[in-house]
Design an enzyme around this catalytic site. Structure first.
Site, PDB file in Angstrom:
ATOM      1  N   ASP A 171     -22.503   5.933  18.957  1.00  0.00           N
ATOM      2  CA  ASP A 171     -21.923   7.128  18.326  1.00  0.00           C
ATOM      3  C   ASP A 171     -22.162   7.072  16.808  1.00  0.00           C
ATOM      4  O   ASP A 171     -23.151   6.488  16.338  1.00  0.00           O
ATOM      5  CB  ASP A 171     -20.436   7.226  18.712  1.00  0.00           C
ATOM      6  CG  ASP A 171     -19.918   8.652  18.718  1.00  0.00           C
ATOM      7  OD1 ASP A 171     -19.630   9.183  17.627  1.00  0.00           O
ATOM      8  OD2 ASP A 171     -19.804   9.255  19.804  1.00  0.00           O
ATOM      9  N   ASP A 172     -21.293   7.675  16.053  1.00  0.00           N
ATOM     10  CA  ASP A 172     -21.466   7.817  14.597  1.00  0.00           C
ATOM     11  C   ASP A 172     -21.542   6.445  13.905  1.00  0.00           C
ATOM     12  O   ASP A 172     -21.114   5.438  14.461  1.00  0.00           O
ATOM     13  CB  ASP A 172     -20.286   8.621  14.039  1.00  0.00           C
ATOM     14  CG  ASP A 172     -20.622   9.351  12.736  1.00  0.00           C
ATOM     15  OD1 ASP A 172     -21.667   9.045  12.129  1.00  0.00           O
ATOM     16  OD2 ASP A 172     -19.835  10.227  12.345  1.00  0.00           O
ATOM     17  N   ASP A 222     -11.331  16.379  20.213  1.00  0.00           N
ATOM     18  CA  ASP A 222     -11.447  14.980  20.632  1.00  0.00           C
ATOM     19  C   ASP A 222     -10.273  14.537  21.512  1.00  0.00           C
ATOM     20  O   ASP A 222      -9.127  14.877  21.251  1.00  0.00           O
ATOM     21  CB  ASP A 222     -11.475  14.058  19.402  1.00  0.00           C
ATOM     22  CG  ASP A 222     -12.823  14.097  18.704  1.00  0.00           C
ATOM     23  OD1 ASP A 222     -13.676  14.934  19.059  1.00  0.00           O
ATOM     24  OD2 ASP A 222     -13.017  13.271  17.784  1.00  0.00           O
ATOM     25  N   LYS A 269     -26.146  12.705  21.377  1.00  0.00           N
ATOM     26  CA  LYS A 269     -24.878  13.429  21.230  1.00  0.00           C
ATOM     27  C   LYS A 269     -24.919  14.099  19.866  1.00  0.00           C
ATOM     28  O   LYS A 269     -25.168  13.437  18.856  1.00  0.00           O
ATOM     29  CB  LYS A 269     -23.700  12.452  21.319  1.00  0.00           C
ATOM     30  CG  LYS A 269     -22.357  13.111  20.968  1.00  0.00           C
ATOM     31  CD  LYS A 269     -21.200  12.121  21.111  1.00  0.00           C
ATOM     32  CE  LYS A 269     -19.917  12.695  20.525  1.00  0.00           C
ATOM     33  NZ  LYS A 269     -18.794  11.721  20.613  1.00  0.00           N
ATOM     34  N   ASP A 302     -23.022  16.417  17.125  1.00  0.00           N
ATOM     35  CA  ASP A 302     -21.658  16.777  16.719  1.00  0.00           C
ATOM     36  C   ASP A 302     -21.633  18.035  15.838  1.00  0.00           C
ATOM     37  O   ASP A 302     -22.677  18.633  15.552  1.00  0.00           O
ATOM     38  CB  ASP A 302     -21.036  15.564  16.006  1.00  0.00           C
ATOM     39  CG  ASP A 302     -19.543  15.437  16.270  1.00  0.00           C
ATOM     40  OD1 ASP A 302     -18.900  16.429  16.619  1.00  0.00           O
ATOM     41  OD2 ASP A 302     -19.016  14.306  16.087  1.00  0.00           O
ATOM     42  N   ARG A 335     -19.130  19.913  25.017  1.00  0.00           N
ATOM     43  CA  ARG A 335     -17.698  19.649  24.873  1.00  0.00           C
ATOM     44  C   ARG A 335     -16.935  20.970  24.912  1.00  0.00           C
ATOM     45  O   ARG A 335     -17.368  21.953  24.299  1.00  0.00           O
ATOM     46  CB  ARG A 335     -17.456  18.904  23.564  1.00  0.00           C
ATOM     47  CG  ARG A 335     -17.779  17.407  23.653  1.00  0.00           C
ATOM     48  CD  ARG A 335     -16.594  16.634  24.193  1.00  0.00           C
ATOM     49  NE  ARG A 335     -15.467  16.835  23.289  1.00  0.00           N
ATOM     50  CZ  ARG A 335     -15.310  16.179  22.129  1.00  0.00           C
ATOM     51  NH1 ARG A 335     -16.161  15.253  21.772  1.00  0.00           N
ATOM     52  NH2 ARG A 335     -14.279  16.440  21.356  1.00  0.00           N
ATOM     53  N   GLU A 394     -19.549  20.502  20.385  1.00  0.00           N
ATOM     54  CA  GLU A 394     -19.170  21.614  19.521  1.00  0.00           C
ATOM     55  C   GLU A 394     -17.664  21.849  19.565  1.00  0.00           C
ATOM     56  O   GLU A 394     -17.168  22.794  18.944  1.00  0.00           O
ATOM     57  CB  GLU A 394     -20.007  22.835  19.942  1.00  0.00           C
ATOM     58  CG  GLU A 394     -19.778  24.123  19.232  1.00  0.00           C
ATOM     59  CD  GLU A 394     -18.862  25.037  20.001  1.00  0.00           C
ATOM     60  OE1 GLU A 394     -18.727  26.192  19.594  1.00  0.00           O
ATOM     61  OE2 GLU A 394     -18.236  24.601  20.998  1.00  0.00           O
ATOM     62  N   TRP A 395     -16.938  20.993  20.305  1.00  0.00           N
ATOM     63  CA  TRP A 395     -15.464  20.986  20.390  1.00  0.00           C
ATOM     64  C   TRP A 395     -14.875  22.235  21.056  1.00  0.00           C
ATOM     65  O   TRP A 395     -13.687  22.510  20.908  1.00  0.00           O
ATOM     66  CB  TRP A 395     -14.812  20.805  19.019  1.00  0.00           C
ATOM     67  CG  TRP A 395     -15.454  19.831  18.093  1.00  0.00           C
ATOM     68  CD1 TRP A 395     -15.995  18.622  18.437  1.00  0.00           C
ATOM     69  CD2 TRP A 395     -15.619  19.948  16.668  1.00  0.00           C
ATOM     70  NE1 TRP A 395     -16.478  17.986  17.314  1.00  0.00           N
ATOM     71  CE2 TRP A 395     -16.259  18.777  16.218  1.00  0.00           C
ATOM     72  CE3 TRP A 395     -15.271  20.931  15.741  1.00  0.00           C
ATOM     73  CZ2 TRP A 395     -16.577  18.563  14.874  1.00  0.00           C
ATOM     74  CZ3 TRP A 395     -15.579  20.720  14.404  1.00  0.00           C
ATOM     75  CH2 TRP A 395     -16.227  19.551  13.979  1.00  0.00           C
ATOM     76  N   GLY A 396     -15.727  23.041  21.690  1.00  0.00           N
ATOM     77  CA  GLY A 396     -15.204  24.252  22.329  1.00  0.00           C
ATOM     78  C   GLY A 396     -14.921  25.388  21.366  1.00  0.00           C
ATOM     79  O   GLY A 396     -14.337  26.408  21.751  1.00  0.00           O
ATOM     80  N   VAL A 397     -15.354  25.244  20.110  1.00  0.00           N
ATOM     81  CA  VAL A 397     -15.020  26.219  19.059  1.00  0.00           C
ATOM     82  C   VAL A 397     -15.395  27.650  19.451  1.00  0.00           C
ATOM     83  O   VAL A 397     -14.587  28.565  19.375  1.00  0.00           O
ATOM     84  CB  VAL A 397     -15.740  25.845  17.738  1.00  0.00           C
ATOM     85  CG1 VAL A 397     -15.582  26.941  16.701  1.00  0.00           C
ATOM     86  CG2 VAL A 397     -15.218  24.527  17.190  1.00  0.00           C
TER      87      VAL A 397
HETATM   88  C1  NAG Z   1     -17.055  23.959  11.427  1.00  0.00           C
HETATM   89  O1  NAG Z   1     -16.260  22.775  11.312  1.00  0.00           O
HETATM   90  C2  NAG Z   1     -14.870  23.000  11.071  1.00  0.00           C
HETATM   91  C3  NAG Z   1     -14.212  21.652  10.916  1.00  0.00           C
HETATM   92  O2  NAG Z   1     -14.885  20.875   9.958  1.00  0.00           O
HETATM   93  C4  NAG Z   1     -14.266  23.742  12.233  1.00  0.00           C
HETATM   94  O3  NAG Z   1     -12.901  24.007  11.991  1.00  0.00           O
HETATM   95  C5  NAG Z   1     -15.030  25.037  12.458  1.00  0.00           C
HETATM   96  O4  NAG Z   1     -14.548  25.653  13.628  1.00  0.00           O
HETATM   97  C6  NAG Z   1     -16.528  24.793  12.588  1.00  0.00           C
HETATM   98  N1  NAG Z   1     -17.193  26.081  12.583  1.00  0.00           N
HETATM   99  C7  NAG Z   1     -18.157  26.400  13.423  1.00  0.00           C
HETATM  100  C8  NAG Z   1     -18.695  27.766  13.272  1.00  0.00           C
HETATM  101  O5  NAG Z   1     -18.576  25.642  14.283  1.00  0.00           O
END
Ligand code: NAG
Ligand code: NAG
Ligand code: NAG
Ligand code: NAG
Length: 431
Positions: A109-110, A242, A185, A187, A238, A220-223
């Protein structure tokens, strides 16, 4: 004029027919045949057979027919990594037998690189911790029959302030390929607020351009709800923030990941993050639940503990071949929450179809006291008269050879019992 109109009309009809044909091919290619036991009157509360968004090998790199399995350095080691740890982990995956069970990716990982690129703008491994370089490390890992994974970021920096790959995709992918890397992976830190739908595809194309087959794990944390768009970009994505090594985290994450169940399929999986089993923050029962539900959800099974120094209990959990077989089942349909009752819905039934007209069923007790949990066939899309054999995947035995209509079990607080149901009789839908 009439002639032109006729031709125009004919052309329109042809285009319409072509459109319908193309759409039906596209749709039938993505939808599974109706399950033989779903033809009756009883409908599940949530259809576990809903595969309307089921992707098949969309990315086209031939990987991830089943969810990826292996190990990743982050959950236990964070930045405290070096080449000895990675080599000893590879050794331990072999000596414990975990590699034989399918855990074959060894993923760094990182924190593996220098804090700045070299004078030619290239990423370089930190030579205090990887003095032999990553090519030598990949050779070592490959010599064991395993694969090596690495980490970067679709931003200007990684989450731990190492150089990111945004704008350097082709250089970095070429480096990874030249070292013999098998898995990336990728991030989402320092993303400059650029949409992920724009930042993640260039690395897909760069990896592809190397000619080396490299697993692409989108983090991408599900953003931006990646299940909706990442199937053509990555082999997994993702769906959540986390994971943390506690009960609150795994229950929250399971519920979020569950929302996207019908988007997962061979070639591209929802990723509720790596396993915490063996890291000490949960009880044996809670870890057993974590592993069971991750397997059922077709999550990547990436071990996150120190496999060089596991307890017997940790090994017992992550080496359960029957649970792993559910995760790696060739049908590749993500299991999901089908029924919940009791205070705050804390008695839960999770289930999913398996190959061979079988089902996997988990009875999950999120309450704080032991309880009997019941699954009714209606929640599974089974006719109530269907006889089912029930195999307990943690006891490793058949607990019933002919249950009909419902099945109940005593489930400890925070525990999860997991089964394979094999229907023994086919009931005619016309009866
Ligand atoms: C970019 O990263 C921030 C956290 O550092 C996060 O809150 C945000 O959703 C991310 N934006 C995109 C467009 O992925
Ligand atoms: C690159 O993409 C094409 C199209 O999806 C695919 O056929 C090919 O196998 C890919 N190559 C690699 C190395 O991933
Ligand atoms: C091995 O794990 C135990 C806890 O299970 C811990 O106390 C011990 O320090 C670990 N040993 C090493 C070498 O990490
Ligand atoms: C289910 O099994 C029971 C007992 O084994 C048997 O009596 C019954 O006929 C079976 N039902 C069907 C529909 O086959």
């Amino acid at each position: 004029m009439a002639k032109i109109t006729d031709n125009f009309a004919t052309a329109c009809i042809h285009i319409a027919i072509l459109y319908v044909y193309v759409m039906s091919v596209a749709v039938t290619a993505r939808v599974l045949p109706v399950h033989p036991y779903l033809s009756g009157k009883e409908k599940p509360i949530t259809s576990i057979f809903d595969t309307s968004n089921y992707g098949i090998l969309q990315l086209g790199n031939g990987l991830a027919n089943t969810p990826q399995m292996g190990w990743n350095s982050w959950n236990y080691f964070a930045c405290d990594i070096n080449e000895e740890v990675i080599k000893e982990t590879a050794d331990a995956l072999i000596s414990t037998g975990l590699a034989k069970l399918g855990y074959n990716y060894v993923n760094i990982d990182d924190c593996w690189s220098e804090l700045v690129r070299d004078s030619e703008g290239q990423l370089v491994p930190d030579d205090r911790i990887f003095p032999s370089g990553l090519k030598a490390l990949a050779d070592y890992v490959h010599s064991k029959g395993l694969k090596l994974g690495i980490y970067s970021d679709a931003g200007t920096l990684t989450c731990q302030y190492h150089p990111g790959s945004l704008g350097h995709e082709y250089d970095d992918a070429a480096r990874f390929a030249s070292w013999g890397i098998d898995y990336l992976k990728y991030d989402n830190c320092f993303n400059l607020s650029i949409k992920p739908e724009e930042r993640f595809p260039p690395m897909r194309d760069a990896l592809n351009a190397t000619g080396r087959t490299i697993f692409y794990s989108i983090c991408e944390w599900g953003v931006n709800d990646p299940a909706l768009w990442a199937g053509k970009i990555g082999n997994s994505w993702r769906t959540t923030n986390d994971i943390r090594d506690n009960w609150e985290s795994i229950t929250t994450i399971a519920d979020i990941n569950d929302k996207w169940a019908d988007y997962a399929g061979p070639g591209g999986w929802n990723d509720p993050d790596m396993l915490e089993v063996g890291n000490g923050g949960m009880t044996y029962q809670e870890y057993r639940t974590h592993f069971s539900i991750w397997a059922l959800m077709k999550a990547p099974l990436l071990i996150g503990c120190d496999v060089r120094n596991m307890t017997a209990e940790t090994f017992e959990l992550i080496s359960n071949e029957e649970v792993i077989a559910v995760n790696q089942d060739q049908l590749g349909v993500q299991g999901r929450k089908v029924y919940a009752y009791g205070t705050d819905g804390c008695y839960q039934v999770w289930a999913g179809p398996l190959s061979g007209s079988r089902l996997t069923v988990a009875l999950w007790n999120r309450c704080s006291k032991s309880a009997t949990i019941t699954v009714k066939w209606a929640a599974l899309g089974l006719e109530s008269s269907t006889n089912v054999s029930v195999r307990d995947l943690w006891k490793h035995e058949f607990v019933s050879l002919g249950s009909a209509s419902s099945f109940s079990a005593q489930v400890d607080a925070h525990a999860c019992e997991m089964y394979v149901f094999t229907p023994l009789t086919v009931t005619s839908s016309s009866s």
